[in-house]
Design a protein around this motif. Structure first.
Motif, PDB file in Angstrom:
ATOM      1  N   TRP A 377       0.829  -1.210   0.000  1.00  0.00           N
ATOM      2  CA  TRP A 377       0.000   0.000   0.000  1.00  0.00           C
ATOM      3  C   TRP A 377       0.863   1.259   0.000  1.00  0.00           C
ATOM      4  N   GLU A 378       1.963   1.202   0.743  1.00  0.00           N
ATOM      5  CA  GLU A 378       2.854   2.359   0.848  1.00  0.00           C
ATOM      6  C   GLU A 378       3.390   2.763  -0.523  1.00  0.00           C
ATOM      7  N   ASN A 379       3.681   1.767  -1.346  1.00  0.00           N
ATOM      8  CA  ASN A 379       4.264   2.030  -2.665  1.00  0.00           C
ATOM      9  C   ASN A 379       3.227   1.974  -3.785  1.00  0.00           C
ATOM     10  N   GLY A 380       1.960   1.775  -3.415  1.00  0.00           N
ATOM     11  CA  GLY A 380       0.917   1.636  -4.432  1.00  0.00           C
ATOM     12  C   GLY A 380       0.157   2.922  -4.682  1.00  0.00           C
ATOM     13  N   ARG A 381      -1.020   2.759  -5.248  1.00  0.00           N
ATOM     14  CA  ARG A 381      -1.825   3.914  -5.627  1.00  0.00           C
ATOM     15  C   ARG A 381      -2.479   4.559  -4.403  1.00  0.00           C
ATOM     16  N   ILE A 382      -2.909   5.802  -4.586  1.00  0.00           N
ATOM     17  CA  ILE A 382      -3.659   6.498  -3.554  1.00  0.00           C
ATOM     18  C   ILE A 382      -5.023   5.820  -3.406  1.00  0.00           C
ATOM     19  N   TYR A 383      -5.422   5.545  -2.187  1.00  0.00           N
ATOM     20  CA  TYR A 383      -6.678   4.843  -1.945  1.00  0.00           C
ATOM     21  C   TYR A 383      -7.861   5.807  -1.974  1.00  0.00           C
ATOM     22  N   LEU A 384      -7.763   6.886  -1.244  1.00  0.00           N
ATOM     23  CA  LEU A 384      -8.777   7.947  -1.261  1.00  0.00           C
ATOM     24  C   LEU A 384      -8.046   9.285  -1.331  1.00  0.00           C
ATOM     25  N   SER A 385      -8.454  10.130  -2.253  1.00  0.00           N
ATOM     26  CA  SER A 385      -7.728  11.381  -2.428  1.00  0.00           C
ATOM     27  C   SER A 385      -8.673  12.511  -2.814  1.00  0.00           C
ATOM     28  N   SER A 386      -8.117  13.571  -3.291  1.00  0.00           N
ATOM     29  CA  SER A 386      -8.773  14.763  -3.848  1.00  0.00           C
ATOM     30  C   SER A 386      -9.584  15.536  -2.837  1.00  0.00           C
ATOM     31  N   GLU A 387     -10.350  14.853  -1.985  1.00  0.00           N
ATOM     32  CA  GLU A 387     -11.219  15.572  -1.062  1.00  0.00           C
ATOM     33  C   GLU A 387     -10.836  15.373   0.403  1.00  0.00           C
ATOM     34  N   LEU A 388      -9.655  14.767   0.637  1.00  0.00           N
ATOM     35  CA  LEU A 388      -9.244  14.517   2.007  1.00  0.00           C
ATOM     36  C   LEU A 388      -9.128  15.809   2.813  1.00  0.00           C
TER      37      LEU A 388
END
Length: 391
Positions: A377-388
């Protein structure tokens, strides 16, 4: 590069992947792929490729040393580059071996603790392992045990926007008897949008005291504030969070709430409740969610289900806290499904064990899986973004 390897590379480049397996075994393919990663990692440490003249060079190669490692496709023959000065051991091997070594350990321990010889030999063969001795196991496992212990006690960030909590049930042999055990797991979402496994705790049963010990450990390791705690309905868990983090929002899993509701309804009442609650689960706006909840309560009044209505109203307090967060996050934070998918991966890997011979083997295998998942997960894609930043 040998002619066979050149042919394989050519096939891959021409997107005829299936033809690879007619020319090279999976074991050989994994070995070559892992060797390429090892050589690339060595080149970065050295500051130059093989035979390359570079101003960035830090040290020179000094041959290689052979190394065999166990894997799920059998024994892999690798060559570890040596340096004229200093030591080099590939990080890629440590990550690759972590879960495999822990699984081998658990299988071995089950084997010497009385599990059917026929069954264990079958499992050994499926991993390409002919036999293992105790000294080999100890040598393989101790670095993992140390790594997991260090990971379990690492310092956490002060704030996480969401934390999901859940348990996985397993069995452990203790003093000649088999007992049930629960593994408490916490998964967090950081403000950079990446997920992280915060920790795990093994307990004899799911209880207030077990949850409180686990949550206090998170607090001692630096966790100060959580925007929303997402959990199943367990009175002990709700109380433990409230005592350790008073005033912080909790979200009860809506899917588990639905199951609890079914236990209180007759089969006939489930027929009208199920579609109305589905509307609630699928709601994309606060207004739709509010209307769906009112529809359920109206039906209770019409049908004279006073006790069920009382239960619904008592439950409202922690059912709709997710509505205060961005709508694009709702599907991930109104249930514990995101962490239950992680639990499914653990169950898939532990099914060869069935009964852990002791708590240490349980911690090694499940801890190894969680460390590996957290790193991906650390090196993977963003799980939830844009509106954090709006949450």
């Amino acid at each position: 590069m040998t002619k066979k390897t050149e042919d394989v590379v050519s096939i891959i480049v021409n997107e005829k992947i299936k033809d690879v397996f007619n020319m090279i075994s999976i074991n050989e393919l994994v070995s070559k792929s892992l060797q390429a990663l090892i050589d690339e990692e060595a080149s970065k440490v050295i500051g130059a490729q093989k035979h390359e003249r570079s101003e960035n060079r830090k040290v020179y190669r000094n041959g290689t040393r052979p190394r065999k490692i166990m894997s799920q496709v059998g024994e892999l023959d690798l060559n570890i580059p040596k340096l004229r000065e200093g030591n080099f051991y590939p990080e890629v091997i440590l990550k690759y071996q972590r879960v495999d070594r822990a699984l081998i350990y658990a299988i071995y321990e089950a084997y010497i603790n009385g599990v059917s010889t026929r069954k264990m030999e079958k499992i050994f063969r499926s991993f390409g392992i002919s036999s293992l001795d105790k000294s080999t196991i100890s040598r393989l496992i101790q670095p993992i045990a140390d790594e997991i212990e260090k990971w379990k006690s690492r310092e956490l960030q002060g704030e996480y926007i969401y934390v999901w909590l859940d348990v996985i049930y397993t069995k452990i042999r203790e003093n000649g008897r088999v007992r049930k055990a629960v593994v408490l797991i916490a998964k967090g979402l950081r403000f950079d949008g990446h997920r992280e496994i915060l920790g795990l705790h093994i307990n004899k049963r799911e209880s207030y005291y077990g949850w409180k010990d686990f949550i206090q450990n998170l607090k001692q390791r630096g966790l100060i504030n959580v925007g929303l705690w997402i959990r199943d309905q367990h009175d002990g868990l709700e109380k433990a969070i409230g005592e350790c983090y008073p005033g912080q929002l909790q979200q009860r899993c809506l899917v588990h709430f639905q199951r609890n509701a079914y236990d209180k309804l007759s089969p006939k009442d489930m027929e009208w409740f199920a579609p109305l609650f589905k509307n609630l689960l699928n709601a994309q706006t606060k207004e739709v969610s509010h209307d769906a909840w009112l529809d359920i309560k109206k039906q209770c009044i019409i049908r004279g289900l006073d006790s069920f209505l009382d239960w619904l109203e008592e439950s409202e307090g922690d059912l709709f806290n997710y509505l205060t967060y961005p709508e694009s996050h709702w599907s991930k934070i109104r249930t514990t499904n995101p962490i239950e998918r992680l639990n499914e991966e653990i169950r898939r890997r532990e099914k060869s064990i069935r009964i852990f011979p002791h708590e240490k083997s349980c911690l090694l295998l499940i801890g190894s899986i969680l460390v590996q998942q957290s790193e991906s997960w650390e090196n993977g894609r963003i799980y939830l973004s844009s509106e954090l930043d709006k949450a």
